[in-house]
Design an enzyme around this catalytic site. Structure first.
Site, short mmCIF file in Angstrom:
data_model
loop_
_atom_site.label_atom_id
_atom_site.label_comp_id
_atom_site.label_asym_id
_atom_site.label_seq_id
_atom_site.Cartn_x
_atom_site.Cartn_y
_atom_site.Cartn_z
N ASN A 45 -3.54 1.39 -9.78
CA ASN A 45 -3.17 2.48 -8.87
C ASN A 45 -2.46 3.55 -9.67
O ASN A 45 -1.77 3.25 -10.65
CB ASN A 45 -2.22 1.93 -7.80
CG ASN A 45 -1.75 3.00 -6.82
OD1 ASN A 45 -2.55 3.81 -6.34
ND2 ASN A 45 -0.46 3.01 -6.52
N THR A 46 -2.62 4.79 -9.26
CA THR A 46 -1.80 5.86 -9.82
C THR A 46 -0.84 6.35 -8.74
O THR A 46 -1.22 6.50 -7.58
CB THR A 46 -2.65 7.01 -10.41
OG1 THR A 46 -1.75 7.99 -10.93
CG2 THR A 46 -3.58 7.65 -9.40
N HIS A 47 0.42 6.57 -9.15
CA HIS A 47 1.47 6.88 -8.17
C HIS A 47 2.34 8.03 -8.71
O HIS A 47 2.73 8.00 -9.89
CB HIS A 47 2.33 5.62 -7.95
CG HIS A 47 3.40 5.84 -6.92
ND1 HIS A 47 3.15 5.81 -5.57
CD2 HIS A 47 4.72 6.12 -7.06
CE1 HIS A 47 4.27 6.06 -4.91
NE2 HIS A 47 5.23 6.26 -5.79
N GLY B 257 2.57 -6.40 -3.31
CA GLY B 257 3.64 -5.55 -2.78
C GLY B 257 3.20 -4.09 -2.72
O GLY B 257 2.08 -3.75 -3.08
N ILE C 287 -2.49 0.63 2.44
CA ILE C 287 -2.10 -0.57 1.68
C ILE C 287 -3.22 -1.59 1.82
O ILE C 287 -3.66 -1.90 2.93
CB ILE C 287 -0.76 -1.11 2.21
CG1 ILE C 287 0.31 -0.07 1.90
CG2 ILE C 287 -0.42 -2.46 1.58
CD1 ILE C 287 1.59 -0.26 2.64
N LEU C 288 -3.69 -2.09 0.69
CA LEU C 288 -4.80 -3.05 0.72
C LEU C 288 -4.30 -4.41 1.21
O LEU C 288 -3.24 -4.88 0.78
CB LEU C 288 -5.40 -3.21 -0.68
CG LEU C 288 -6.22 -2.03 -1.20
CD1 LEU C 288 -6.61 -2.28 -2.65
CD2 LEU C 288 -7.44 -1.78 -0.34
#
Ligand code: GAR
Length: 192
Positions: free
Chosen positions: A106-108, A142, A91-92
């Site tokens: 982001n890809t999730h 988040g 997590i950044l």
């Protein structure tokens, strides 16, 4: 030409799909560098394509913010128009997310808001879901809560293992990620 920095933590198959797309001279994207939080296997793809790599390990810093500052320096060195988290499993910290606001995606491997976090495929199977999918989204402060850019469904087959399902998701994901980055480059998708 959209200049992109990709961050990975694993095998980097999404990164490889993007690198292969850039072999077409008409593809409006250049991968300027690939970064990781560890000695990830996927860094080998970048080396094969003679792309700069950097590794900034959080364990070597006293705080997440200190790690983030050095990570950000490495990213900024390449002056990217876009930063893509493609299987980056850390997590950044807030300082990085804020600095990259409007150019961080982001890809999730799920249809967010369902199954956020590091075990999306496992969680979908454990919940008895009959379908899941891929989400490409803007990154906010988040965990997997940023605005959705695009989603695609993948049906869960009876008896699917986590590995089988994740591989079917990744087949869809790689194509969707490459297309989405191209559309960002062509300004068909606006991140701001
Ligand atoms: C991808 O499926 C990506 O969505 C997922 O890790 C995989 C990386 O695959 N990311 C997350 O779960 C982030 N929460 P790859 O290394 O082969 O591209």
């Amino acid at each position: 030409m959209l200049s992109v920095v990709v961050l990975i933590s694993g095998s980097g198959s999404n990164l490889l799909a993007l690198l292969k797309a850039t072999e077409n001279p008409l593809f409006p994207v250049k991968v300027s560098a690939v970064g990781s939080d560890k000695d990830a296997a996927g860094l080998a793809h970048a080396e094969l394509f003679e792309i700069d790599t950097f590794v900034v390990q959080p364990e070597r810093f006293e705080s997440r913010e200190a790690w983030g500052e050095v990570l950000l320096k490495n990213i900024n060195h390449h002056q990217p128009d876009l930063v893509v988290l493609a299987g980056f499993m850390k997590i950044l910290p807030t300082n990085v997310v804020r600095a990259l606001s409007g150019r961080l995606i982001n890809t999730h491997p799920s249809l967010l808001p369902n199954f956020p976090g590091a075990h999306a495929v496992r969680d979908a199977l454990a919940a008895g879901a009959t379908s899941t999918g891929v989400t490409i989204h803007k990154v906010d402060e988040g965990v997997d809560t940023g605005e959705v850019i695009v989603q695609q469904e993948v049906v869960i087959q009876p008896g699917d293992s986590e590995e089988q399902l994740h591989e079917r998701i990744k087949v869809v994901e790689r194509e969707l990620l490459v297309k989405t980055i191209e559309e960002i480059a062509l300004r068909k998708i606006n991140l701001i």
